[in-house]
Motif scaffolding. Structure first.
Motif: not given
Length: 297
Positions: A238-250
């Protein structure tokens, strides 16, 4: 796949950096702290975030020991708070212009450099944490005056802002702002408008508490069912998902997850290889945002 580098303060850096706040946990195990930071460099980190109050100076000591000029690492520090050993909260607010200047000098000494590449002004107007009172309530313009003077003197290269409001950012932009550090994660997106302003202005967005938490009462990415479902389906944490989302978000997001654990460091830096399809991104984007406003003191 997202891009792995971005522009920051005139440099091209990896979008996955290292935040040194957790190095203080290794203050009695200095060799481990040194090995951890060296491993981060081996894994491609060239952006390290620190502060004099991290571990009461320990983080800066380790950075000074490990980094060499040929490593070409962008070290970002911050002012606006000083170490407070023995206090209920391990830092004390130091917002006055003369305190900002003194904090810059402290960081120059402890890092062993003649110039700090980027210095974030920890403004404390928003987000979780302490709020200034009394003589520590200082106008932003007065703070920017001393920060720009320090830049003109060559003691700092670029100015960033931390815990700032959108109005504060707009007021500060004419002074030249390299980055904003605010609390922000997939479960706590209070500052979405500010993030978009940073995108349009070419300002780096460097979220702290990128996995939520930090203080009791703050929402945590790891508590979100949708994050767990995505993580399970992709075979990641889950932590990796949270960090990866940030990279994809902007595209201007730079991450500085902190850890004192080697395995966690490697897991954090591995998120550069995580891709989301449109449906997965839509699922994560739909997570309800909950406020990160938690006061201390």
């Amino acid at each position: 796949m997202t891009t792995t580098t971005a522009s920051f303060a005139g440099r091209t850096v990896s979008r996955l950096g290292y935040g040194a706040a957790q190095l203080g946990r290794l203050s009695e195990r200095r060799e481990e702290a040194v090995a951890l930071l060296r491993r981060a460099l081996e894994l491609g980190v060239n952006h390290v975030d620190t502060a004099e109050f991290y571990g009461f100076g320990f983080a800066n000591e380790v950075i000074r020991e490990v980094l060499r000029p040929e490593d070409d690492v962008l070290v970002v520090t911050k002012v606006g708070a000083d170490p407070n050993p023995g206090g209920r909260v391990p830092l004390r607010i130091a917002q006055r212009p003369e305190q900002l200047r003194a904090s810059v000098e402290d960081n120059l000494r402890s890092l062993g450099v003649d110039r700090l590449a980027v210095v974030n002004l920890r403004r404390l107007d928003s987000g979780p944490g302490l709020r200034p009172e009394g003589e520590q309530v200082v106008d932003l313009d007065d703070q920017l005056e001393v920060m720009t003077a320090l830049r003109d003197e060559g003691k700092i290269g670029a100015i960033g802002l931390s815990c700032v409001t959108s109005d504060g950012l707009r007021r500060a932009l004419p002074a030249g702002i390299a980055c904003v550090q605010n609390a922000y994660s997939v479960v706590s997106r209070d500052d979405e408008d500010q993030l978009r302003l940073c995108v349009s202005e070419g300002v780096a967005w460097v979220p702290f508490f990128p996995l939520g938490g930090g203080f009791a009462g703050m929402p945590k990415v790891a508590d979100e069912p949708a994050v767990h479902a995505v993580a399970e389906s992709m075979g990641v944490t889950p932590s990796q998902v949270g960090l990866a989302w940030l990279l994809h978000h902007a595209p201007n997001v730079l991450l500085i997850p902190g850890t004192a654990d080697l395995a966690h460091l490697e897991a954090n830096l591995a998120v550069a290889g995580i891709s989301f399809d449109d449906a997965t991104l839509a699922t994560l984007d739909a997570i309800e945002s909950r406020s990160s406003e938690v006061r201390l003191g």
